[in-house]
Every structure is written in C-alpha cells, then in structure tokens.
Design a protein around this motif. Structure first.
Motif, PDB file in Angstrom:
ATOM      1  N   THR A 123     -58.326  66.314  80.112  1.00 51.83           N
ATOM      2  CA  THR A 123     -58.045  64.925  80.448  1.00 51.83           C
ATOM      3  C   THR A 123     -58.086  64.752  81.963  1.00 51.83           C
ATOM      4  O   THR A 123     -57.811  65.688  82.721  1.00 51.83           O
ATOM      5  CB  THR A 123     -56.662  64.480  79.933  1.00 51.83           C
ATOM      6  N   ASP A 124     -58.453  63.560  82.396  1.00 51.40           N
ATOM      7  CA  ASP A 124     -58.473  63.213  83.819  1.00 51.40           C
ATOM      8  C   ASP A 124     -57.842  61.845  83.990  1.00 51.40           C
ATOM      9  O   ASP A 124     -57.984  60.983  83.118  1.00 51.40           O
ATOM     10  CB  ASP A 124     -59.910  63.166  84.354  1.00 51.40           C
ATOM     11  N   TYR A 125     -57.185  61.656  85.134  1.00 52.34           N
ATOM     12  CA  TYR A 125     -56.512  60.389  85.403  1.00 52.34           C
ATOM     13  C   TYR A 125     -56.800  59.919  86.824  1.00 52.34           C
ATOM     14  O   TYR A 125     -56.955  60.723  87.747  1.00 52.34           O
ATOM     15  CB  TYR A 125     -54.999  60.543  85.256  1.00 52.34           C
ATOM     16  N   THR A 148     -50.699  58.316  79.734  1.00 49.43           N
ATOM     17  CA  THR A 148     -51.164  59.469  78.974  1.00 49.43           C
ATOM     18  C   THR A 148     -52.250  59.033  78.002  1.00 49.43           C
ATOM     19  O   THR A 148     -52.037  58.117  77.200  1.00 49.43           O
ATOM     20  CB  THR A 148     -50.024  60.124  78.196  1.00 49.43           C
ATOM     21  N   ILE A 149     -53.406  59.681  78.100  1.00 46.69           N
ATOM     22  CA  ILE A 149     -54.490  59.414  77.155  1.00 46.69           C
ATOM     23  C   ILE A 149     -54.449  60.469  76.056  1.00 46.69           C
ATOM     24  O   ILE A 149     -54.163  61.650  76.314  1.00 46.69           O
ATOM     25  CB  ILE A 149     -55.864  59.398  77.863  1.00 46.69           C
ATOM     26  N   VAL A 184     -59.548  54.653  84.487  1.00 48.19           N
ATOM     27  CA  VAL A 184     -58.111  54.913  84.409  1.00 48.19           C
ATOM     28  C   VAL A 184     -57.857  56.333  83.911  1.00 48.19           C
ATOM     29  O   VAL A 184     -57.094  57.088  84.511  1.00 48.19           O
ATOM     30  CB  VAL A 184     -57.423  53.908  83.470  1.00 48.19           C
ATOM     31  N   ALA A 185     -58.511  56.696  82.809  1.00 51.24           N
ATOM     32  CA  ALA A 185     -58.301  58.014  82.219  1.00 51.24           C
ATOM     33  C   ALA A 185     -59.453  58.318  81.274  1.00 51.24           C
ATOM     34  O   ALA A 185     -60.086  57.405  80.743  1.00 51.24           O
ATOM     35  CB  ALA A 185     -56.977  58.068  81.461  1.00 51.24           C
ATOM     36  N   ARG A 186     -59.700  59.617  81.064  1.00 54.13           N
ATOM     37  CA  ARG A 186     -60.724  60.018  80.110  1.00 54.13           C
ATOM     38  C   ARG A 186     -60.275  61.299  79.429  1.00 54.13           C
ATOM     39  O   ARG A 186     -59.470  62.061  79.974  1.00 54.13           O
ATOM     40  CB  ARG A 186     -62.085  60.186  80.767  1.00 54.13           C
ATOM     41  N   ILE A 187     -60.839  61.517  78.244  1.00 50.00           N
ATOM     42  CA  ILE A 187     -60.444  62.663  77.441  1.00 50.00           C
ATOM     43  C   ILE A 187     -61.687  63.241  76.784  1.00 50.00           C
ATOM     44  O   ILE A 187     -62.541  62.508  76.273  1.00 50.00           O
ATOM     45  CB  ILE A 187     -59.374  62.242  76.406  1.00 50.00           C
ATOM     46  N   LEU A 224     -53.874  54.984  74.845  1.00 50.73           N
ATOM     47  CA  LEU A 224     -53.419  55.054  76.226  1.00 50.73           C
ATOM     48  C   LEU A 224     -51.948  54.628  76.238  1.00 50.73           C
ATOM     49  O   LEU A 224     -51.641  53.445  76.045  1.00 50.73           O
ATOM     50  CB  LEU A 224     -54.242  54.163  77.147  1.00 50.73           C
ATOM     51  N   LYS A 231     -51.385  58.664  87.469  1.00 51.62           N
ATOM     52  CA  LYS A 231     -50.931  60.023  87.142  1.00 51.62           C
ATOM     53  C   LYS A 231     -49.410  60.058  87.026  1.00 51.62           C
ATOM     54  O   LYS A 231     -48.710  59.516  87.868  1.00 51.62           O
ATOM     55  CB  LYS A 231     -51.400  61.010  88.209  1.00 51.62           C
ATOM     56  N   SER A 245     -62.984  57.139  77.239  1.00 49.77           N
ATOM     57  CA  SER A 245     -62.346  56.758  78.497  1.00 49.77           C
ATOM     58  C   SER A 245     -61.683  55.402  78.372  1.00 49.77           C
ATOM     59  O   SER A 245     -62.056  54.584  77.525  1.00 49.77           O
ATOM     60  CB  SER A 245     -63.392  56.678  79.617  1.00 49.77           C
TER      61      SER A 245
END
Length: 117
Positions: free
Chosen positions: A58-60, A69-70, A48-51, A81, A65, A35
């Motif tokens: 992925t989530d933002y 981009t992660i 902020v974001a996770r993968i 990122l 959004k 993340s």
C-alpha cells in the motif's frame, strides 16, 4: 462492462470518520491495482492511496498517512478507504480507479466528502 461504484461519502465534522467503498464489476478485480484519488474545487486530482492486487503493498499521500487506511476484499470485488481524524482540507470528491492488466484503467463517478463544522 466495467463499473466502479463509490459510496460512503457525506458530511462529517472535523475529527470524524468515514469509510468509502468502491464496488467493482466487469473485470478481474483480483488482478488489478486499485487506487483512491481526490479532487478539491479548483485543484488537480491527486492520488490519496493505492493497494496492490494482493494487498501486500500500500502507498499513501503524505497528507493522509496515519489517518487513512486502504484495504480490499477480493472475494467481494470491493476496495475501501477508511478515513479517520478528518480535516476540512480533506474535503473533495473521492474517486476510485482501477489499473487493469495490459494497461487499461477505469474511474468511478466519484463520491463527495465534506468536512465541516
């Protein structure tokens, strides 16, 4: 030992782009959720974001959004990122976090991102 080393931060003008990198070592990177978080002065740290470990999911945060981009490269033990269309409100210290198997988690030392004209 576990290490997460962020890089790529800096000063950028509004509308500009930066790519952050987080190089991991000392654990099984390919099995870990990764993340990016950020913390602005006077504010709480926020996701902020996770993968996922396989990069299938992925989530933002709503605030990033369509702009951020992660991604990850499990062969290089690195998570990225990509930040586009940066805004002054994106100014913060950005942290990399690893959620390792069996509940362990680790943080990097952070990298400063400043968006200003």
């Amino acid at each position: 030992q576990v290490q997460l080393v962020e890089s790529g931060g800096g000063l950028v003008q509004p509308g500009g782009s930066l790519r952050l990198s987080c190089a991991a070592s000392g654990f099984t990177f390919s099995s870990s959720l990764m993340s990016w978080y950020r913390q602005a002065p006077g504010k709480e740290r926020e996701l902020v974001a996770r993968i996922s470990s396989t990069a299938w999911t992925t989530d933002y945060a709503d605030s990033v959004k369509g702009r951020f981009t992660i991604s990850r490269d499990n062969a290089k033990n690195t998570v990225y990122l990509q930040m586009n269309s940066l805004k002054p409100e994106d100014t913060a210290v950005y942290y990399c976090k690893a959620n390792r198997p069996y509940g362990a988690e680790n943080w990097g030392q952070g990298t400063q991102v400043t968006v200003s004209s």
